[in-house]
Design a protein around this motif. Structure first.
Motif, short mmCIF file in Angstrom:
data_model
loop_
_atom_site.label_atom_id
_atom_site.label_comp_id
_atom_site.label_asym_id
_atom_site.label_seq_id
_atom_site.Cartn_x
_atom_site.Cartn_y
_atom_site.Cartn_z
N UNK A 344 3.62 -33.76 32.32
CA UNK A 344 2.24 -33.10 32.94
C UNK A 344 2.65 -31.88 33.70
N UNK A 345 1.85 -31.17 33.69
CA UNK A 345 1.94 -29.84 34.50
C UNK A 345 1.30 -30.16 35.96
N UNK A 346 2.01 -29.37 37.11
CA UNK A 346 1.48 -29.68 38.30
C UNK A 346 -0.18 -29.43 38.49
N UNK A 347 -0.47 -28.45 37.98
CA UNK A 347 -1.77 -27.92 38.04
C UNK A 347 -1.93 -27.01 39.19
N UNK A 348 -1.98 -25.53 39.07
CA UNK A 348 -1.68 -24.80 39.98
C UNK A 348 -2.90 -24.75 41.12
N UNK A 349 -2.51 -24.32 42.10
CA UNK A 349 -3.68 -24.29 43.12
C UNK A 349 -4.28 -22.69 43.34
N UNK A 350 -5.39 -22.47 43.30
CA UNK A 350 -5.75 -21.09 43.27
C UNK A 350 -7.12 -20.78 43.93
N UNK A 351 -7.24 -19.64 44.48
CA UNK A 351 -8.56 -19.23 45.13
C UNK A 351 -9.70 -19.16 44.29
N UNK A 352 -10.85 -19.83 44.55
CA UNK A 352 -11.87 -19.49 43.73
C UNK A 352 -12.72 -18.20 44.10
N UNK A 368 -1.15 -31.82 29.48
CA UNK A 368 -0.38 -32.55 28.69
C UNK A 368 0.86 -31.30 28.36
N UNK A 369 1.98 -31.36 28.68
CA UNK A 369 3.08 -30.41 28.55
C UNK A 369 4.08 -30.49 27.48
N UNK A 370 4.03 -31.80 26.88
CA UNK A 370 5.07 -31.96 25.78
C UNK A 370 5.68 -33.56 26.12
N UNK A 371 7.03 -33.88 25.62
CA UNK A 371 7.38 -35.32 25.78
C UNK A 371 8.92 -35.11 26.13
N UNK A 372 9.23 -36.05 26.74
CA UNK A 372 10.87 -36.34 27.21
C UNK A 372 11.09 -37.69 27.04
N UNK A 373 12.54 -37.82 26.52
CA UNK A 373 12.93 -38.95 26.40
C UNK A 373 14.15 -39.32 27.44
N UNK A 374 14.12 -40.39 28.11
CA UNK A 374 15.29 -40.78 29.06
C UNK A 374 16.51 -41.15 28.22
N UNK A 375 17.56 -40.58 28.65
CA UNK A 375 19.01 -41.11 27.94
C UNK A 375 20.09 -41.45 29.06
N UNK A 387 12.29 -33.22 24.83
CA UNK A 387 11.95 -33.13 23.31
C UNK A 387 11.01 -32.16 22.98
N UNK A 388 9.72 -31.68 23.58
CA UNK A 388 9.00 -31.01 23.19
C UNK A 388 8.13 -30.54 24.50
N UNK A 389 8.35 -28.97 24.44
CA UNK A 389 7.65 -28.28 25.72
C UNK A 389 6.87 -27.27 25.41
N UNK A 390 5.72 -27.13 26.01
CA UNK A 390 4.62 -26.06 25.60
C UNK A 390 4.87 -24.98 26.65
N UNK A 391 4.86 -25.41 27.98
CA UNK A 391 5.36 -24.32 28.92
C UNK A 391 6.34 -24.79 29.79
N UNK A 392 7.15 -23.94 30.70
CA UNK A 392 8.15 -24.40 31.48
C UNK A 392 7.84 -25.57 32.39
N UNK A 393 8.88 -26.31 32.46
CA UNK A 393 8.97 -27.58 33.23
C UNK A 393 9.40 -27.23 34.73
N UNK A 396 8.91 -31.33 40.31
CA UNK A 396 7.47 -31.75 40.80
C UNK A 396 6.56 -31.99 39.72
N UNK A 397 6.91 -31.59 38.61
CA UNK A 397 6.06 -31.98 37.47
C UNK A 397 6.05 -33.23 37.11
N UNK A 398 4.99 -33.87 36.54
CA UNK A 398 5.12 -35.35 36.75
C UNK A 398 5.37 -35.62 34.97
N UNK A 399 5.95 -37.08 35.08
CA UNK A 399 5.91 -37.88 33.85
C UNK A 399 5.37 -39.04 33.88
N UNK A 400 4.68 -39.34 32.79
CA UNK A 400 3.82 -40.52 32.80
C UNK A 400 3.89 -41.35 31.32
#
Length: 403
Positions: A344-352, A368-375, A387-393, A396-400
């Motif tokens: 999961x991306x962190x979710x940027x903080x921006x000014x409204x 949702x930013x893709x999948x990772x596998x623990x090895x 394994x699969x990434x849409x944007x850079x990781x 601080x990014x989350x894995x759930x």
């Protein structure tokens, strides 16, 4: 040529795992862990299969396994959620008692009846599935032909490189001190000298003592990005070395009749290097080798992990597909090789910028930013392949749990 039928495969599988352990070199040895939870899932699903709605849209009715296929490839081919491999395996528990005993040349049949699907190694018309194997040497056993979980070249180098230890282990590790010709940089084929530290293990060629070592530098503190707590120290892998002679002492004279014992360092040969090696770099015994294979599966507990660091000798801000990251959960928190996690991306903080008056800072949703596998797992840190990434990781990014 020899043939193995699906009926025979169960017996052959058990024998080949034992044979692989006896006949293969340590570097070739494979392990096939299957958890109780995976077996339980397989038992439940094997009676009925899974709903057809859970199949991938283009799941083939028949598929001949090819050399170069992986378990992850086949899981993605048949399932919308490839981490549900234990359920795909459970579709035909008798024919697939061990999910790693799927071979190139084997035909898989998808049976869809009454809204449920099962994967078989025999067609519904009957008969047996036959796999043709060319004659092999003793070291190339049937078990070595079984499909790996992932492409070997993506993960094999990382199985021996990352090392997470505590500060005391690094401080007490033997260190390289000099070369015969006093060169500054060392590489493969060079002979060097090493000394143990006070209170640390001695370098000895006696039976039962380690002879193979890995060389490290710059133990970096891995800090939890949420709490700031140090989870361990990641040592930077430089290469490998073989102990040639033990360290000892030698009685010397000052020419005036006075004698004293002076330390004589151990002799070490560098057998491989990834980066240049220098005096002061540390040595730690090389662990038992062996490419671990494992089954992609979902964690049985809730996971809320964070990326601690991006693995590599050069610091980078973002990781991409097929790179490795360290996360702030390890074996103590239930992580194990094969666990598939959603990034999961962190979710940027921006000014409204649209607001009147005060422009509040808002946090954008995590995506949702893709999948990772623990090895690879340590007590409080694990390493995962992206394994699969849409944007850079980023750190601080989350894995759930997979979604």
């Amino acid at each position: 040529m020899m043939a193995i039928t699906s009926v025979q495969r169960t017996a052959v599988g058990a024998l080949t795992i034992v044979a692989a352990a006896l006949a293969c070199t340590p570097a070739m040895a494979q392990k096939y862990p299957i958890t109780d939870a995976q077996r339980s899932t397989a038992q439940q699903v094997s009676e009925k299969g899974i709903p057809v709605s859970e199949l991938a849209p283009n799941a083939p009715d028949t598929y001949v396994v090819k050399r170069g296929d992986t378990l992850w490839d086949i899981s993605k081919m048949y399932l919308k959620s490839p981490w549900r491999w234990p359920e795909l395996w459970g579709m035909n528990l008798k024919a697939l008692p061990n999910p790693h005993l799927i071979f190139p040349g084997q035909t898989l049949y998808l049976d869809k009846t009454d809204g449920y699907a099962k994967l078989r190694t025999t067609s519904t018309a009957g008969g047996s599935d036959t796999v043709r194997l060319s004659p092999r040497t003793r070291n190339d056993s049937v078990a070595s032909l079984a499909l790996p979980t992932l492409k070997t070249h993506l993960i094999a180098p990382f199985l021996v490189e990352p090392l997470v230890v505590d500060a005391a282990t690094i401080e007490k590790a033997p260190r390289l001190v000099a070369t015969p010709d006093q060169r500054v940089l060392m590489a493969t084929g060079d002979r060097v000298y090493a000394r143990s530290t006070e209170g640390g293990p001695k370098l000895s060629t006696q039976a039962g003592q380690p002879r193979s070592y890995r060389i490290f530098r710059d133990a970096i503190a891995l800090k939890d990005p949420v709490t700031g707590e140090v989870l361990g120290y990641e040592a930077r892998y430089l290469g490998n070395a073989e102990l040639a002679r033990s360290e000892t002492t030698e009685e010397t004279s000052d020419g005036k009749g006075n004698f004293k014992q002076e330390p004589v360092p151990a002799t070490v040969d560098i057998t491989a290097n990834k980066e240049e090696i220098r005096a002061g770099d540390r040595m730690l015994p090389e662990p038992a080798r062996g490419f671990k294979n494992y089954i992609p599966h979902e964690p049985q507990t809730n996971v809320n992990a964070r990326v601690v660091s991006i693995y590599g000798s050069s610091p980078i801000a973002m990781a991409g597909q097929h790179q490795v990251v360290a996360i702030n959960m390890g074996s103590a928190q239930g992580m194990e090789p094969g666990h598939v996690l959603t990034l999961l991306t962190q979710g940027d903080r921006v000014k409204d910028a649209t607001a009147d008056g005060n422009r509040d800072t808002i946090k954008l949703p995590s995506e949702h930013n893709g999948l990772a596998m623990v090895f690879l797992t340590f007590e409080r840190v694990s390493y995962a392949l992206l394994l699969e990434v849409r944007t850079g990781v980023r750190v601080g990014d989350r894995l759930v749990n997979p979604q």
